[in-house]
Design a protein around this motif. Structure first.
Motif, PDB file in Angstrom:
ATOM      1  N   VAL A  55      13.986 -51.141 -57.352  1.00  0.00           N
ATOM      2  CA  VAL A  55      14.680 -49.905 -56.988  1.00  0.00           C
ATOM      3  C   VAL A  55      15.771 -50.209 -55.968  1.00  0.00           C
ATOM      4  O   VAL A  55      16.928 -49.807 -56.131  1.00  0.00           O
ATOM      5  CB  VAL A  55      13.682 -48.870 -56.429  1.00  0.00           C
ATOM      6  CG1 VAL A  55      14.423 -47.644 -55.909  1.00  0.00           C
ATOM      7  CG2 VAL A  55      12.675 -48.465 -57.496  1.00  0.00           C
ATOM      8  N   LEU A  56      15.402 -50.955 -54.908  1.00  0.00           N
ATOM      9  CA  LEU A  56      16.394 -51.333 -53.900  1.00  0.00           C
ATOM     10  C   LEU A  56      17.472 -52.216 -54.504  1.00  0.00           C
ATOM     11  O   LEU A  56      18.661 -52.066 -54.181  1.00  0.00           O
ATOM     12  CB  LEU A  56      15.715 -52.050 -52.736  1.00  0.00           C
ATOM     13  CG  LEU A  56      16.649 -52.541 -51.617  1.00  0.00           C
ATOM     14  CD1 LEU A  56      17.386 -51.374 -50.968  1.00  0.00           C
ATOM     15  CD2 LEU A  56      15.870 -53.326 -50.565  1.00  0.00           C
ATOM     16  N   ASN A  57      17.099 -53.136 -55.376  1.00  0.00           N
ATOM     17  CA  ASN A  57      18.091 -54.018 -56.006  1.00  0.00           C
ATOM     18  C   ASN A  57      19.128 -53.214 -56.783  1.00  0.00           C
ATOM     19  O   ASN A  57      20.316 -53.577 -56.808  1.00  0.00           O
ATOM     20  CB  ASN A  57      17.396 -55.013 -56.935  1.00  0.00           C
ATOM     21  CG  ASN A  57      16.559 -56.033 -56.192  1.00  0.00           C
ATOM     22  OD1 ASN A  57      16.772 -56.269 -55.003  1.00  0.00           O
ATOM     23  ND2 ASN A  57      15.611 -56.653 -56.871  1.00  0.00           N
ATOM     24  N   HIS A  58      18.686 -52.145 -57.411  1.00  0.00           N
ATOM     25  CA  HIS A  58      19.627 -51.280 -58.132  1.00  0.00           C
ATOM     26  C   HIS A  58      20.607 -50.627 -57.161  1.00  0.00           C
ATOM     27  O   HIS A  58      21.814 -50.553 -57.429  1.00  0.00           O
ATOM     28  CB  HIS A  58      18.856 -50.216 -58.909  1.00  0.00           C
ATOM     29  CG  HIS A  58      19.725 -49.276 -59.672  1.00  0.00           C
ATOM     30  ND1 HIS A  58      20.274 -49.584 -60.894  1.00  0.00           N
ATOM     31  CD2 HIS A  58      20.180 -48.025 -59.375  1.00  0.00           C
ATOM     32  CE1 HIS A  58      21.011 -48.568 -61.324  1.00  0.00           C
ATOM     33  NE2 HIS A  58      20.968 -47.616 -60.408  1.00  0.00           N
ATOM     34  N   PHE A  59      20.098 -50.178 -56.026  1.00  0.00           N
ATOM     35  CA  PHE A  59      20.970 -49.565 -55.024  1.00  0.00           C
ATOM     36  C   PHE A  59      21.961 -50.587 -54.469  1.00  0.00           C
ATOM     37  O   PHE A  59      23.125 -50.255 -54.205  1.00  0.00           O
ATOM     38  CB  PHE A  59      20.137 -48.979 -53.889  1.00  0.00           C
ATOM     39  CG  PHE A  59      19.237 -47.842 -54.304  1.00  0.00           C
ATOM     40  CD1 PHE A  59      19.507 -47.092 -55.440  1.00  0.00           C
ATOM     41  CD2 PHE A  59      18.119 -47.511 -53.551  1.00  0.00           C
ATOM     42  CE1 PHE A  59      18.687 -46.043 -55.822  1.00  0.00           C
ATOM     43  CE2 PHE A  59      17.295 -46.462 -53.916  1.00  0.00           C
ATOM     44  CZ  PHE A  59      17.578 -45.723 -55.062  1.00  0.00           C
ATOM     45  N   GLY A 137      26.505 -43.870 -53.487  1.00  0.00           N
ATOM     46  CA  GLY A 137      26.048 -44.494 -52.252  1.00  0.00           C
ATOM     47  C   GLY A 137      25.335 -43.506 -51.342  1.00  0.00           C
ATOM     48  O   GLY A 137      24.294 -43.823 -50.763  1.00  0.00           O
ATOM     49  N   ILE A 138      25.880 -42.314 -51.218  1.00  0.00           N
ATOM     50  CA  ILE A 138      25.264 -41.286 -50.372  1.00  0.00           C
ATOM     51  C   ILE A 138      23.909 -40.871 -50.945  1.00  0.00           C
ATOM     52  O   ILE A 138      22.920 -40.763 -50.210  1.00  0.00           O
ATOM     53  CB  ILE A 138      26.204 -40.074 -50.245  1.00  0.00           C
ATOM     54  CG1 ILE A 138      27.454 -40.467 -49.449  1.00  0.00           C
ATOM     55  CG2 ILE A 138      25.497 -38.904 -49.571  1.00  0.00           C
ATOM     56  CD1 ILE A 138      28.537 -39.403 -49.421  1.00  0.00           C
ATOM     57  N   ARG A 139      23.855 -40.645 -52.256  1.00  0.00           N
ATOM     58  CA  ARG A 139      22.575 -40.267 -52.878  1.00  0.00           C
ATOM     59  C   ARG A 139      21.534 -41.374 -52.725  1.00  0.00           C
ATOM     60  O   ARG A 139      20.349 -41.104 -52.487  1.00  0.00           O
ATOM     61  CB  ARG A 139      22.785 -39.945 -54.359  1.00  0.00           C
ATOM     62  CG  ARG A 139      23.407 -38.588 -54.623  1.00  0.00           C
ATOM     63  CD  ARG A 139      23.278 -38.211 -56.090  1.00  0.00           C
ATOM     64  NE  ARG A 139      23.987 -39.152 -56.943  1.00  0.00           N
ATOM     65  CZ  ARG A 139      25.248 -38.974 -57.355  1.00  0.00           C
ATOM     66  NH1 ARG A 139      25.917 -37.893 -56.985  1.00  0.00           N
ATOM     67  NH2 ARG A 139      25.833 -39.860 -58.144  1.00  0.00           N
ATOM     68  N   ASN A 140      21.976 -42.620 -52.841  1.00  0.00           N
ATOM     69  CA  ASN A 140      21.029 -43.727 -52.739  1.00  0.00           C
ATOM     70  C   ASN A 140      20.459 -43.863 -51.330  1.00  0.00           C
ATOM     71  O   ASN A 140      19.303 -44.251 -51.160  1.00  0.00           O
ATOM     72  CB  ASN A 140      21.710 -45.032 -53.168  1.00  0.00           C
ATOM     73  CG  ASN A 140      21.997 -45.071 -54.656  1.00  0.00           C
ATOM     74  OD1 ASN A 140      21.479 -44.255 -55.419  1.00  0.00           O
ATOM     75  ND2 ASN A 140      22.831 -46.010 -55.078  1.00  0.00           N
TER      76      ASN A 140
END
Length: 204
Positions: A55-59, A137-140
């Protein structure tokens, strides 16, 4: 009979092609949907911790895409004023000596600063092609906060006195801001998630 529809690299075998796609993304999109659902206002904290770093890698990938797009932009992509951002450099000896609470508050302060900075960038940029990158970026960042809640990490918002502390600095260009965004996710956010107690219940 007409042209046969193309399904992908294995177009002669659409079933195999479908299975390849399914294998390539086994749980990522389901995880992302769960995270995004948990960011809705009024919902309780999730019962199970999110410990899957994909999940973090996707962000991080989306943050890199935003930085690349910004560096190639030539018009309507400037930051209207300098902004305060978190330090991304990690001294591992110092980091490991900090309590879990101090680490969590440092990361949450950084996420808050980045949210403020990206929001200002969104208002400053007139290049519409970049708006989707910044919005992602803001949503993530909000989704990462949801992940932290799933790990039983107490929510924390920094005081105004902490905004200009030693763990922050200022940048005046949009590419520099987005580079900080990438490096903060790759560094301190990743370290916090890797060491989260909720992901290691058998470790005393």
């Amino acid at each position: 009979m007409g042209n046969r529809p193309t399904y992908g690299p294995n177009s002669e075998d659409p079933v195999r092609d479908y299975m390849d796609v399914a294998m390539e993304f086994p749980r990522l999109f389901a995880l992302l949907l769960i995270v995004l659902e948990w960011t809705r206002p009024g919902l309780p904290s999730p019962l199970r911790p999110i410990c899957d770093l994909r999940v973090l890698n996707h962000f991080i990938k989306e943050a890199r895409d935003a930085e690349v797009a910004m560096r190639s932009c030539r018009d309507g992509c400037s930051l209207s004023e300098s902004v305060t951002v978190p330090q991304t450099r990690v001294d591992f000896d110092v980091w490991e000596k900090k309590s879990a609470l101090d680490q969590a508050q440092e990361v949450q302060s950084g996420l808050w600063l980045l949210h403020q900075a990206l929001s200002l960038l969104r208002a400053s940029v007139t290049n519409t092609a970049l708006h989707s990158h910044i919005d992602n970026g803001i949503r993530n960042l909000l989704s990462i906060n949801a992940v932290l809640r799933s790990l039983n990490i107490q929510e924390y918002t920094p005081s105004s006195s902490a905004v200009g502390g030693e763990e922050t600095w200022r940048v005046s260009s949009a590419p520099d801001l987005l580079q900080v965004h990438v490096n903060f996710l790759r560094g301190k956010v990743r370290l916090l998630l890797l060491d989260a107690q909720a992901c290691h219940p058998d470790v005393s």
